[in-house]
Design a protein around this motif. Structure first.
Motif, PDB file in Angstrom:
ATOM      1  N   HIS A  20       0.850  -1.290  -0.052  1.00 28.96           N
ATOM      2  CA  HIS A  20       0.123  -0.082   0.136  1.00 28.96           C
ATOM      3  C   HIS A  20       1.010   1.158   0.023  1.00 28.96           C
ATOM      4  N   GLU A  21       0.351   2.139  -0.787  1.00 36.05           N
ATOM      5  CA  GLU A  21       0.879   3.651  -0.398  1.00 36.05           C
ATOM      6  C   GLU A  21       0.795   4.154   0.851  1.00 36.05           C
ATOM      7  N   ARG A  22      -0.183   3.920   1.504  1.00 38.43           N
ATOM      8  CA  ARG A  22      -0.444   4.604   2.844  1.00 38.43           C
ATOM      9  C   ARG A  22      -0.442   3.611   3.939  1.00 38.43           C
ATOM     10  N   ARG A  23       0.195   3.662   4.997  1.00 33.37           N
ATOM     11  CA  ARG A  23       0.402   2.855   6.234  1.00 33.37           C
ATOM     12  C   ARG A  23      -1.098   2.489   6.511  1.00 33.37           C
ATOM     13  N   GLU A  24      -1.944   3.603   6.827  1.00 38.30           N
ATOM     14  CA  GLU A  24      -3.312   3.419   7.338  1.00 38.30           C
ATOM     15  C   GLU A  24      -4.111   2.635   6.687  1.00 38.30           C
ATOM     16  N   ASP A  25      -3.916   2.416   5.301  1.00 35.80           N
ATOM     17  CA  ASP A  25      -4.591   1.637   4.157  1.00 35.80           C
ATOM     18  C   ASP A  25      -4.264   0.047   4.567  1.00 35.80           C
ATOM     19  N   TRP A  67      -4.890  10.429  -1.005  1.00 32.94           N
ATOM     20  CA  TRP A  67      -6.255  10.426  -0.680  1.00 32.94           C
ATOM     21  C   TRP A  67      -6.386  10.787   0.582  1.00 32.94           C
ATOM     22  N   ILE A  68      -7.726  11.041   0.859  1.00 30.36           N
ATOM     23  CA  ILE A  68      -8.241  11.380   2.284  1.00 30.36           C
ATOM     24  C   ILE A  68      -9.326  10.429   2.618  1.00 30.36           C
ATOM     25  N   GLU A  93       1.813   5.970  20.155  1.00 31.25           N
ATOM     26  CA  GLU A  93       2.137   7.451  20.197  1.00 31.25           C
ATOM     27  C   GLU A  93       2.505   7.849  18.863  1.00 31.25           C
ATOM     28  N   SER A  94       2.996   6.760  17.980  1.00 29.59           N
ATOM     29  CA  SER A  94       3.329   7.132  16.428  1.00 29.59           C
ATOM     30  C   SER A  94       2.007   7.240  15.781  1.00 29.59           C
ATOM     31  N   GLY A  95       0.976   6.503  15.984  1.00 34.36           N
ATOM     32  CA  GLY A  95      -0.388   6.575  15.624  1.00 34.36           C
ATOM     33  C   GLY A  95      -1.217   8.092  15.976  1.00 34.36           C
ATOM     34  N   LEU A  96      -1.053   8.388  17.263  1.00 31.26           N
ATOM     35  CA  LEU A  96      -1.373   9.649  17.702  1.00 31.26           C
ATOM     36  C   LEU A  96      -0.755  10.901  17.018  1.00 31.26           C
ATOM     37  N   ARG A  97       0.404  10.931  16.459  1.00 29.60           N
ATOM     38  CA  ARG A  97       1.187  11.840  15.856  1.00 29.60           C
ATOM     39  C   ARG A  97       0.612  12.053  14.733  1.00 29.60           C
ATOM     40  N   GLY A  98      -0.163  11.097  14.121  1.00 28.07           N
ATOM     41  CA  GLY A  98      -0.439  11.319  12.521  1.00 28.07           C
ATOM     42  C   GLY A  98      -1.922  11.920  12.516  1.00 28.07           C
ATOM     43  N   VAL A  99      -2.587  12.098  13.818  1.00 20.94           N
ATOM     44  CA  VAL A  99      -4.061  12.744  14.140  1.00 20.94           C
ATOM     45  C   VAL A  99      -3.855  14.091  13.324  1.00 20.94           C
TER      46      VAL A  99
END
Length: 396
Positions: A20-25, A67-68, A93-99
């Motif tokens: 994936h291009e984005r980790r969240e995907d 994309w969003i 914390e790494s996930g929260l930094r992306g908020v």
């Protein structure tokens, strides 16, 4: 998992890998969406549709070459777009930094970010506009009862910094003589929050208190008054007409029960002492509570052993003097009589038997009061107090 996301090929160890291009995907494949998360999405869409607004879940919006991804995107009035993000799981914390990065990218592309959680630690962050409700199971979130937002919404109190002020001066001096605003916590219904953010009557602000900048939701009238205060802090901003974001509701509040809902068949009617059996048969069954109501609070929850079988409703006689059902009065009289008899006994064994009989009679009248209050949409505590005063005053 129903995820459509851009991917690319890369060479790793002589092999081609599709990534994936984005980790969240990628994380959406490994972390399945919880039932509570789905319930929030369904409730947001339902509340928006009831207010005349459209929306959809898992909306992907192209931003340049990326994309969003929005959990639930609501199309509001005047081209307003509210992007609801539900964060219920624990993230590092790494996930929260992306908020803040995700919220900032959404805001730059015309989407107002609205992040909702049930975690206190997340709601106290100032990286975006968080709202919080109590942690509830999915079947309560999805119901139509009043789900309250307990954090994130504020009412602004405007005041003049003089000797009669109730608040200390935020500038750290004794009394500066200027006008200030204080943000006070207020509860708001979740469904109202969804509809009013789409309509523009609840808006996000950045409120500075000392050296900290907080992100709150306030009414549009409070936001306008705050803008007036920022432009001229020597006088109080004028009052503006506004409709309160919160208000009374005829529905019961959504709350978490102490026990999980039972799917078993109705249990048989409990044993009742001979003195109370004729009165129990006279109690008519009330119709089920309306669909708009949720389970009652802990003090109002009826024990499962006291649920009666569903039978046709019998017309209920009402005392013309008090307005209370005659059968309800008779049940309270039976419970009081059982308690009075308990006080007359001295034998230990007889007292144990009579105490059990009194408790059963008391539970029966409690269940009857709860059903009557729910059916008539009355305050249960007021009904119970009125009933006890009536019976015991008459007996006296």
């Amino acid at each position: 998992m129903g995820v459509e996301a851009p991917m690319h090929l890369r060479m790793r160890g002589g092999r081609r890998e599709a990534v994936h291009e984005r980790r969240e995907d990628e994380e959406r494949h490994s972390v399945p969406m919880s039932d509570e998360h789905k319930a929030y999405q369904e409730r947001i869409l339902r509340a928006a549709h009831e207010g005349g607004f459209g929306g959809d879940s898992e909306v992907r919006t192209r931003v340049g070459r990326t994309w969003i991804q929005t959990d639930t995107l609501i199309e509001g009035a005047d081209g307003r777009r509210i992007g609801w993000e539900v964060q219920l799981s624990t993230i590092d914390e790494s996930g929260l930094r992306g908020v803040r990065a995700r919220a900032g990218k959404a805001a730059k592309n015309g989407i107002t970010p609205a992040w909702h959680t049930d975690r206190l630690a997340y709601a106290q962050r100032n990286d975006t506009h968080w709202t919080r409700s109590d942690r509830l199971p999915a079947h309560l979130i999805a119901r139509n009862g009043d789900l309250r937002i307990v954090s994130g919404f504020r009412a602004l109190d405007f005041w003049h910094c003089d000797t009669s002020a109730l608040y200390p001066c935020p500038d750290g001096v004794r009394r500066c003589g200027k006008a200030h605003a204080t943000a006070k916590p207020r509860d708001v219904f979740f469904d109202d929050m969804v509809r009013q953010t789409a309509a523009g009557t609840i808006v996000p602000i950045q409120f500075r208190a000392g050296k900290t900048t907080h992100r709150y939701w306030v009414t549009s009238a409070d936001r306008d008054r705050l803008d007036d205060l920022d432009s001229d802090d020597t006088r109080l901003p004028p009052e503006r007409e506004t409709t309160s974001a919160t208000g009374a509701s005829r529905n019961r509040p959504t709350c978490q029960p102490t026990t999980a809902p039972s799917t078993e068949q109705d249990p048989p009617t409990p044993d009742v002492p001979l003195t109370a059996r004729p009165l129990l048969t006279a109690l008519p069954l009330q119709p089920a509570a309306p669909a708009a109501e949720t389970v009652p609070s802990d003090r109002e929850t009826v024990p499962p052993a006291l649920e009666q079988r569903k039978t046709p409703t019998i017309p209920q006689a009402t005392n013309t003097t008090t307005g209370l059902p005659t059968d309800l009065i008779m049940l309270q009289q039976a419970a009081d009589a059982a308690h009075h008899k308990l006080q007359q006994l001295d034998d230990h064994h007889e007292r144990d038997l009579q105490r059990q009989a009194w408790r059963q009679a008391a539970e029966i009248v409690q269940a009857a009061v709860t059903r009557y209050a729910r059916t008539k949409r009355l305050n249960r505590h007021e009904v119970e107090t009125r009933l006890r005063q009536l019976v015991r005053h008459t007996a006296g």
